[in-house]
Design a protein around this motif. Structure first.
Motif, short mmCIF file in Angstrom:
data_model
loop_
_atom_site.label_atom_id
_atom_site.label_comp_id
_atom_site.label_asym_id
_atom_site.label_seq_id
_atom_site.Cartn_x
_atom_site.Cartn_y
_atom_site.Cartn_z
N UNK A 64 11.95 6.00 -5.18
CA UNK A 64 12.12 4.60 -4.83
C UNK A 64 11.12 3.71 -5.55
N UNK A 65 9.86 4.13 -5.60
CA UNK A 65 8.84 3.34 -6.30
C UNK A 65 9.22 3.18 -7.76
N UNK A 66 9.66 4.25 -8.39
CA UNK A 66 9.99 4.20 -9.82
C UNK A 66 11.18 3.26 -10.06
N UNK A 67 12.19 3.31 -9.20
CA UNK A 67 13.35 2.44 -9.41
C UNK A 67 12.97 0.98 -9.18
N UNK A 68 12.09 0.70 -8.24
CA UNK A 68 11.64 -0.67 -8.00
C UNK A 68 10.86 -1.20 -9.20
N UNK A 69 9.95 -0.38 -9.73
CA UNK A 69 9.13 -0.82 -10.86
C UNK A 69 9.98 -1.03 -12.11
N UNK A 70 10.92 -0.10 -12.36
CA UNK A 70 11.82 -0.27 -13.50
C UNK A 70 12.68 -1.53 -13.34
N UNK A 71 13.18 -1.74 -12.12
CA UNK A 71 14.01 -2.91 -11.86
C UNK A 71 13.23 -4.20 -12.04
N UNK A 72 11.97 -4.21 -11.59
CA UNK A 72 11.14 -5.41 -11.71
C UNK A 72 10.86 -5.73 -13.18
N UNK A 73 10.52 -4.72 -13.96
CA UNK A 73 10.21 -4.94 -15.37
C UNK A 73 11.45 -5.41 -16.13
N UNK A 74 12.56 -4.72 -15.93
CA UNK A 74 13.79 -5.06 -16.66
C UNK A 74 14.47 -6.30 -16.07
N UNK A 75 14.10 -6.66 -14.84
CA UNK A 75 14.66 -7.84 -14.22
C UNK A 75 13.88 -9.11 -14.50
N UNK A 76 12.80 -8.98 -15.30
CA UNK A 76 12.07 -10.17 -15.75
C UNK A 76 10.89 -10.60 -14.91
N UNK A 77 10.46 -9.80 -13.93
CA UNK A 77 9.28 -10.16 -13.15
C UNK A 77 8.01 -9.82 -13.93
N UNK A 78 6.98 -10.64 -13.73
CA UNK A 78 5.68 -10.37 -14.36
C UNK A 78 4.71 -9.69 -13.40
N UNK A 79 4.98 -9.83 -12.11
CA UNK A 79 4.15 -9.16 -11.11
C UNK A 79 4.99 -8.90 -9.86
N UNK A 80 4.56 -7.94 -9.08
CA UNK A 80 5.26 -7.58 -7.86
C UNK A 80 4.25 -7.03 -6.87
N UNK A 81 4.52 -7.18 -5.59
CA UNK A 81 3.67 -6.61 -4.55
C UNK A 81 4.49 -5.63 -3.72
N UNK A 82 3.92 -4.47 -3.45
CA UNK A 82 4.59 -3.45 -2.64
C UNK A 82 3.86 -3.31 -1.31
N UNK A 83 4.63 -3.36 -0.23
CA UNK A 83 4.06 -3.21 1.11
C UNK A 83 4.39 -1.82 1.63
N UNK A 84 3.35 -0.98 1.76
CA UNK A 84 3.53 0.38 2.22
C UNK A 84 3.46 0.43 3.75
N UNK A 85 4.28 1.26 4.37
CA UNK A 85 4.18 1.42 5.83
C UNK A 85 2.95 2.24 6.19
N UNK A 86 2.42 2.03 7.37
CA UNK A 86 1.29 2.84 7.82
C UNK A 86 1.74 4.29 8.01
N UNK A 87 0.91 5.22 7.56
CA UNK A 87 1.35 6.60 7.52
C UNK A 87 0.60 7.57 8.43
N UNK A 88 -0.48 7.17 9.03
CA UNK A 88 -1.15 8.11 9.92
C UNK A 88 -2.65 8.05 9.86
N UNK A 89 -3.21 8.10 8.67
CA UNK A 89 -4.66 8.01 8.53
C UNK A 89 -5.02 7.57 7.12
N UNK A 90 -6.28 7.28 6.91
CA UNK A 90 -6.73 6.71 5.64
C UNK A 90 -6.49 7.67 4.48
N UNK A 91 -6.72 8.97 4.70
CA UNK A 91 -6.55 9.93 3.61
C UNK A 91 -5.09 9.98 3.15
N UNK A 92 -4.14 9.88 4.09
CA UNK A 92 -2.74 9.89 3.70
C UNK A 92 -2.37 8.61 2.96
N UNK A 93 -2.93 7.48 3.43
CA UNK A 93 -2.70 6.22 2.73
C UNK A 93 -3.26 6.30 1.31
#
Length: 304
Positions: A141-170
């Motif tokens: 999913x991350x790779x398809x979003x980044x490819x889509x953003x670059x080929x779709x003409x965006x210069x920057x993008x922000x990704x919001x990750x869900x909380x996963x359990x603890x700092x080490x997993x994040x």
């Protein structure tokens, strides 16, 4: 305070004047082929590189088409927080569709789905985001979003990750995301959604890893009251009729509980030298008391 409007599809962009929040699980529903491919990957014990590539290409094209409409907006993409729930086939029609599309026995698919569900329950994963077996799907999913953003003409993008359990997993998820983002020529910022009281107590650690934090006030309210928002209407109404609640806690800002927790979390996040952006989402911060709290505490981002 910059506002970000949630847009399910390109048609909704016309009504948004500020930033835009997109949800990646909406793209999973945009295409029957894309969703079926992802479900087949989940239900296949063995890796299928060809099918992974097919899924990635389909998703990338969906993102290209959407990002081309977002050139005038600052874009935040929210990753799914419950991949297990949104990926498994939900009904007989979906099982039949996968079986027909990939020429595989429907009984085997159902058996694997039952096995995964049982493992999920035994591992207490109902509230645990991104169990280990989904990391490859997360990467796709991350790779398809980044490819889509670059080929779709965006210069920057922000990704919001869900909380996963603890700092080490994040930290692990950040490493995976940063590694993929480094392959592309656009700026990528990372944020994390704070949706449990424990996560709110660890914001100082997250602030050293992320560019922004977003507090999900509805999820935090549910955890603090011990009442699920979905299906709790009768219980909330019962308490309101007897004066226990003046109004629904999911539609109002609880200054005593939620407000105190947010103040602590924001203070800890801003204790490090690097300036981190603070965001809020959910109904409690969209009503007057919540809005006032955001202004008083110099919240940077409001997701509506």
């Amino acid at each position: 305070m910059k506002q970000y409007g949630y847009c399910k599809d390109a048609a909704a962009l016309a009504a948004v004047s500020g930033g835009v929040m997109l949800r990646s699980d909406d793209r999973l529903k945009d295409s029957v082929v894309s969703r079926a491919s992802l479900q087949k990957l989940l239900l296949s014990p063995e890796a299928d590189i060809g099918l992974e590539k097919q899924f990635e290409n389909t998703q990338t094209q969906l993102w290209i088409n959407l990002f081309r409409q977002c050139a005038e907006h600052e874009v935040v993409v929210r990753l799914p927080d419950m991949l297990f729930d949104c990926l498994l086939p939900q009904n007989d029609a979906e099982f039949a569709c996968i079986a027909e599309m990939f020429q595989c026995p429907e009984e085997a698919l159902r058996g694997e789905a039952e096995r995964l569900t049982m493992c999920h329950q035994l591992c207490c994963c109902q509230e645990y985001h991104f169990p280990p077996q989904y990391l490859r799907l997360f990467e796709l999913q991350i790779r398809s979003i980044m490819q889509g953003a670059e080929r779709g003409g965006l210069h920057k993008i922000a990704l919001l990750l869900p909380y996963s359990g603890n700092v080490d997993e994040v930290r692990m998820l950040c490493g995976l995301t940063d590694g993929i983002a480094a392959e592309f020529l656009i700026t990528c910022q990372l944020g994390i959604e704070v949706s449990t009281p424990r996560a709110a107590c660890e914001t100082r650690e997250y602030a050293g890893l992320m560019d922004f934090l977003v507090f999900n006030t509805e999820a935090l309210t549910q955890k603090m009251y011990g009442i699920p928002a979905d299906g709790a209407e009768d219980a909330v109404e019962y308490y309101m009729q007897r004066g226990v609640f003046e109004q629904s806690p999911f539609c109002s800002f609880d200054e005593t509980g939620l407000g105190t927790l947010l103040l602590l979390a924001i203070e800890r996040a801003r204790a490090i030298p690097a300036r981190i952006r603070i965001g809020m989402m959910g109904k409690p911060v969209c009503e007057p008391v919540g809005q006032a709290f955001c202004r008083e505490n110099k919240v940077d981002m409001l997701f509506t």
